[in-house]
Each structure stands twice: as C-alpha cells, then as structure tokens.
Design a protein around this motif. Structure first.
Motif, PDB file in Angstrom:
ATOM      1  N   PRO A  47       0.761  -1.075   0.002  1.00  0.00           N
ATOM      2  CA  PRO A  47       0.163   0.048  -0.063  1.00  0.00           C
ATOM      3  C   PRO A  47       0.921   1.386  -0.070  1.00  0.00           C
ATOM      4  CG  PRO A  47      -0.153  -1.216   2.334  1.00  0.00           C
ATOM      5  CD  PRO A  47       0.582  -1.892   1.116  1.00  0.00           C
ATOM      6  N   HIS A  48       1.965   1.290   0.436  1.00  0.00           N
ATOM      7  CA  HIS A  48       2.892   2.358   0.365  1.00  0.00           C
ATOM      8  C   HIS A  48       3.783   2.568  -0.828  1.00  0.00           C
ATOM      9  CE1 HIS A  48       1.808   3.330   4.666  1.00  0.00           C
ATOM     10  NE2 HIS A  48       1.934   2.043   4.908  1.00  0.00           N
ATOM     11  N   SER A  49       3.394   1.808  -1.886  1.00  0.00           N
ATOM     12  CA  SER A  49       4.394   1.777  -3.008  1.00  0.00           C
ATOM     13  C   SER A  49       3.995   2.765  -3.926  1.00  0.00           C
ATOM     14  CB  SER A  49       4.120   0.328  -3.789  1.00  0.00           C
ATOM     15  OG  SER A  49       2.773   0.269  -4.435  1.00  0.00           O
ATOM     16  N   GLY A  50       2.875   3.444  -3.884  1.00  0.00           N
ATOM     17  CA  GLY A  50       2.782   4.426  -4.705  1.00  0.00           C
ATOM     18  C   GLY A  50       3.593   5.860  -4.250  1.00  0.00           C
ATOM     19  N   SER A  51       3.674   6.775  -5.286  1.00  0.00           N
ATOM     20  CA  SER A  51       4.559   8.298  -4.536  1.00  0.00           C
ATOM     21  C   SER A  51       3.299   9.199  -4.423  1.00  0.00           C
ATOM     22  CB  SER A  51       5.077   8.675  -6.028  1.00  0.00           C
ATOM     23  OG  SER A  51       4.357   8.817  -7.113  1.00  0.00           O
ATOM     24  N   LYS A  52       4.012  10.043  -3.557  1.00  0.00           N
ATOM     25  CA  LYS A  52       3.242  11.160  -3.090  1.00  0.00           C
ATOM     26  C   LYS A  52       3.194  11.973  -4.120  1.00  0.00           C
ATOM     27  CE  LYS A  52       3.920  10.484   1.551  1.00  0.00           C
ATOM     28  NZ  LYS A  52       3.954  11.039   2.990  1.00  0.00           N
ATOM     29  N   PRO A  53       2.111  12.554  -4.625  1.00  0.00           N
ATOM     30  CA  PRO A  53       1.982  13.556  -5.657  1.00  0.00           C
ATOM     31  C   PRO A  53       2.514  14.787  -5.385  1.00  0.00           C
ATOM     32  CG  PRO A  53      -0.062  12.411  -5.261  1.00  0.00           C
ATOM     33  CD  PRO A  53       0.756  12.105  -4.260  1.00  0.00           C
ATOM     34  N   GLN A  54       3.347  15.506  -6.469  1.00  0.00           N
ATOM     35  CA  GLN A  54       3.869  16.650  -6.214  1.00  0.00           C
ATOM     36  C   GLN A  54       3.206  17.698  -5.819  1.00  0.00           C
ATOM     37  OE1 GLN A  54       7.278  16.316  -8.132  1.00  0.00           O
ATOM     38  NE2 GLN A  54       8.038  18.422  -7.336  1.00  0.00           N
ATOM     39  N   GLU A  55       1.959  17.754  -6.332  1.00  0.00           N
ATOM     40  CA  GLU A  55       0.912  18.813  -6.275  1.00  0.00           C
ATOM     41  C   GLU A  55       0.477  18.675  -4.508  1.00  0.00           C
ATOM     42  OE1 GLU A  55      -0.155  16.996 -10.316  1.00  0.00           O
ATOM     43  OE2 GLU A  55       0.505  16.245  -8.561  1.00  0.00           O
ATOM     44  N   LEU A  56       0.581  17.692  -4.046  1.00  0.00           N
ATOM     45  CA  LEU A  56      -0.060  17.396  -2.657  1.00  0.00           C
ATOM     46  C   LEU A  56       0.916  17.305  -1.508  1.00  0.00           C
ATOM     47  CD1 LEU A  56      -3.004  15.031  -3.834  1.00  0.00           C
ATOM     48  CD2 LEU A  56      -3.098  17.579  -3.635  1.00  0.00           C
ATOM     49  N   GLN A  63      -0.364   8.030  -5.355  1.00  0.00           N
ATOM     50  CA  GLN A  63      -0.650   7.732  -6.563  1.00  0.00           C
ATOM     51  C   GLN A  63       0.062   6.825  -7.188  1.00  0.00           C
ATOM     52  OE1 GLN A  63       0.154  11.090  -9.354  1.00  0.00           O
ATOM     53  NE2 GLN A  63       2.397  11.059  -8.899  1.00  0.00           N
ATOM     54  N   ILE A  64      -0.402   6.006  -7.934  1.00  0.00           N
ATOM     55  CA  ILE A  64      -0.019   5.145  -8.918  1.00  0.00           C
ATOM     56  C   ILE A  64      -0.154   5.484 -10.310  1.00  0.00           C
ATOM     57  CG2 ILE A  64       0.219   3.286  -7.513  1.00  0.00           C
ATOM     58  CD1 ILE A  64      -2.190   1.930  -8.935  1.00  0.00           C
ATOM     59  N   VAL A  65       0.833   5.327 -11.266  1.00  0.00           N
ATOM     60  CA  VAL A  65       0.513   5.707 -12.603  1.00  0.00           C
ATOM     61  C   VAL A  65       0.481   4.403 -13.644  1.00  0.00           C
ATOM     62  CG1 VAL A  65       1.463   6.934 -14.602  1.00  0.00           C
ATOM     63  CG2 VAL A  65       1.730   7.872 -12.487  1.00  0.00           C
ATOM     64  N   GLU A  66      -0.699   4.411 -14.541  1.00  0.00           N
ATOM     65  CA  GLU A  66      -0.915   3.289 -15.372  1.00  0.00           C
ATOM     66  C   GLU A  66      -1.115   4.046 -16.764  1.00  0.00           C
ATOM     67  OE1 GLU A  66      -0.378   0.317 -17.163  1.00  0.00           O
ATOM     68  OE2 GLU A  66      -0.295  -0.236 -15.085  1.00  0.00           O
ATOM     69  N   ALA A  67      -0.006   4.735 -17.197  1.00  0.00           N
ATOM     70  CA  ALA A  67      -0.471   5.520 -18.390  1.00  0.00           C
ATOM     71  C   ALA A  67      -1.603   5.080 -19.386  1.00  0.00           C
ATOM     72  CB  ALA A  67       1.114   5.506 -19.391  1.00  0.00           C
ATOM     73  N   PHE A  72      -5.286   7.916  -7.735  1.00  0.00           N
ATOM     74  CA  PHE A  72      -4.935   8.516  -6.444  1.00  0.00           C
ATOM     75  C   PHE A  72      -5.671   7.649  -5.339  1.00  0.00           C
ATOM     76  CE2 PHE A  72      -4.664  11.888  -9.673  1.00  0.00           C
ATOM     77  CZ  PHE A  72      -3.401  12.400  -9.068  1.00  0.00           C
ATOM     78  N   TYR A  73      -4.831   7.330  -4.202  1.00  0.00           N
ATOM     79  CA  TYR A  73      -5.699   6.683  -3.221  1.00  0.00           C
ATOM     80  C   TYR A  73      -5.071   7.051  -1.820  1.00  0.00           C
ATOM     81  CZ  TYR A  73      -1.103   4.067  -3.071  1.00  0.00           C
ATOM     82  OH  TYR A  73       0.171   3.789  -2.689  1.00  0.00           O
ATOM     83  N   ARG A  74      -5.605   6.597  -0.739  1.00  0.00           N
ATOM     84  CA  ARG A  74      -5.346   6.883   0.465  1.00  0.00           C
ATOM     85  C   ARG A  74      -5.162   5.474   1.207  1.00  0.00           C
ATOM     86  NH1 ARG A  74      -9.018  11.048   3.500  1.00  0.00           N
ATOM     87  NH2 ARG A  74      -9.880   9.057   4.785  1.00  0.00           N
ATOM     88  N   TYR A  75      -4.229   5.150   2.141  1.00  0.00           N
ATOM     89  CA  TYR A  75      -4.157   4.031   2.755  1.00  0.00           C
ATOM     90  C   TYR A  75      -4.452   4.469   4.351  1.00  0.00           C
ATOM     91  CZ  TYR A  75      -2.136  -0.166   5.016  1.00  0.00           C
ATOM     92  OH  TYR A  75      -2.102  -1.253   5.737  1.00  0.00           O
ATOM     93  N   GLU A  76      -5.228   3.600   4.941  1.00  0.00           N
ATOM     94  CA  GLU A  76      -5.853   3.857   6.227  1.00  0.00           C
ATOM     95  C   GLU A  76      -6.277   2.891   6.734  1.00  0.00           C
ATOM     96  OE1 GLU A  76      -9.370   6.799   7.264  1.00  0.00           O
ATOM     97  OE2 GLU A  76      -7.898   7.789   6.646  1.00  0.00           O
TER      98      GLU A  76
END
Length: 106
Positions: A47-56, A63-67, A72-76
């Motif tokens: 769940p922590h593999s996504g990057s933190k969006p630069q804008e946020l 976020q994860i990118v699948e072109a 965008f997601y939140r882990y909680e």
C-alpha cells in the motif's frame, strides 16, 4: 494484506476515460481498464508503493501511474481507498481529492 476499496467516483472516472478511448479503439480501452485494476490490486500487498503527488506535498494521498492514467488513493486502517482516476496530462485539483476523501467511512 490491505483491503482495496474502489469509491464510486473513482470507478466513474475510469469508466469515462475508457468510454472516450473506446470511441476509437475498444480493445485499447478494455486493456487499459484491465491494467489499471491489476496495478491497483498490487496495492493490497504494497500500500505504500505509490508516490506522493508533487501537487499534494504534506497530504496523505498517494498515486500510481498506469499510463495514461493517474490513480489517487489513501491508505488508512488496513484499507486502500481508491478515490480518483484522471488522465495524466490533466491538472490535478486538490479539492477533488479532499472532497472525496471526506466521504470515506471512519
């Protein structure tokens, strides 16, 4: 292992993107949806593999990118909440995520 929960708005976002792509290439739209779902399912184990969006910066979203999409997601509390899917070339509106994030059940 985290539980992955798609919110209705995120599913609608992905559906709209796929519908647009399907106008020219239905097979490409189908493959994109499959790739996005596969990539999101990997978050159950990482769940922590996504990057933190630069804008946020400083927010709790990832976020994860699948072109051509950004997901965008939140882990909680052992759950991955998929909140928003958008085309990568579009500008992110932080209000969209914060409004959707407030609707997550506690």
């Amino acid at each position: 292992m985290a539980q992955v929960i798609w919110t209705e708005p995120a599913l609608s976002d992905l559906d709209a993107i796929a519908d647009y792509i399907a106008l020219d290439n239905p097979e490409a739209a189908k493959q994109l949806v499959q790739r996005v779902f596969h990539h999101v399912e990997l978050l159950a184990d990482h769940p922590h593999s996504g990057s933190k969006p630069q804008e946020l910066k400083g927010w709790r979203y990832r976020q994860i990118v699948e072109a051509p999409c950004r997901v965008f997601y939140r882990y909680e509390a052992g759950r991955v909440y998929v909140l928003h899917v958008m085309r990568g070339e579009r500008s992110l509106r932080p209000r969209t995520l914060s409004a959707r994030g407030r609707k997550i059940p506690k």
